[in-house]
Design a protein around this motif. Sequence first.
Motif, PDB file in Angstrom:
ATOM      1  N   GLY A 195       0.803  -1.218   0.000  1.00 47.82           N
ATOM      2  CA  GLY A 195       0.000   0.000   0.000  1.00 47.82           C
ATOM      3  C   GLY A 195       0.834   1.266   0.000  1.00 47.82           C
ATOM      4  N   ILE A 196       2.143   1.141  -0.154  1.00 47.70           N
ATOM      5  CA  ILE A 196       3.033   2.304  -0.149  1.00 47.70           C
ATOM      6  C   ILE A 196       3.552   2.522  -1.560  1.00 47.70           C
ATOM      7  CG2 ILE A 196       5.186   3.256   0.733  1.00 47.70           C
ATOM      8  CD1 ILE A 196       4.768   1.523   3.230  1.00 47.70           C
ATOM      9  N   ASP A 197       3.356   3.711  -2.085  1.00 49.32           N
ATOM     10  CA  ASP A 197       3.873   4.044  -3.407  1.00 49.32           C
ATOM     11  C   ASP A 197       5.332   4.450  -3.277  1.00 49.32           C
ATOM     12  OD1 ASP A 197       1.446   3.575  -4.597  1.00 49.32           O
ATOM     13  OD2 ASP A 197       0.797   5.658  -4.470  1.00 49.32           O
ATOM     14  N   GLU A 198       6.092   4.167  -4.320  1.00 51.98           N
ATOM     15  CA  GLU A 198       7.505   4.499  -4.312  1.00 51.98           C
ATOM     16  C   GLU A 198       7.876   5.101  -5.653  1.00 51.98           C
ATOM     17  OE1 GLU A 198      11.547   1.953  -4.284  1.00 51.98           O
ATOM     18  OE2 GLU A 198      10.132   1.509  -2.674  1.00 51.98           O
ATOM     19  N   VAL A 199       8.691   6.157  -5.622  1.00 50.38           N
ATOM     20  CA  VAL A 199       9.156   6.805  -6.841  1.00 50.38           C
ATOM     21  C   VAL A 199      10.671   6.752  -6.844  1.00 50.38           C
ATOM     22  CG1 VAL A 199       9.267   8.971  -8.110  1.00 50.38           C
ATOM     23  CG2 VAL A 199       7.181   8.338  -6.908  1.00 50.38           C
ATOM     24  N   ASP A 200      11.226   6.325  -7.971  1.00 47.76           N
ATOM     25  CA  ASP A 200      12.675   6.267  -8.120  1.00 47.76           C
ATOM     26  C   ASP A 200      13.061   7.283  -9.190  1.00 47.76           C
ATOM     27  OD1 ASP A 200      15.304   5.503  -7.925  1.00 47.76           O
ATOM     28  OD2 ASP A 200      15.073   3.795  -9.277  1.00 47.76           O
TER      29      ASP A 200
END
Length: 92
Positions: A34-39
Amino acid sequence: MQIHGVNHLHGAQSISGPHRTQAAASPQNDAWSGIDEVDISHEADMVSRAHDLPDIRADRVAQIRSEIASGIYETDEKMDIALGRLLDELSG
């Protein structure tokens, strides 16, 4: 009321929604936290930094170009300062 080919009306029929297929569960879907991640890539970070730089001082650029063309820009003192800044940048 007469409907062609039908002698009597049938009772109400239920309405069903569109048919949907259920996707097979995958390990990725089961482990979703449920956690979005941006790289952000290195190039995108550099572009972002470039936008934060101050405007170019055209008068200063013209002065330095003139000094370089005449051969008076590169002094030992300026080279020492530039080298010190480079080493600071590389060590930081």
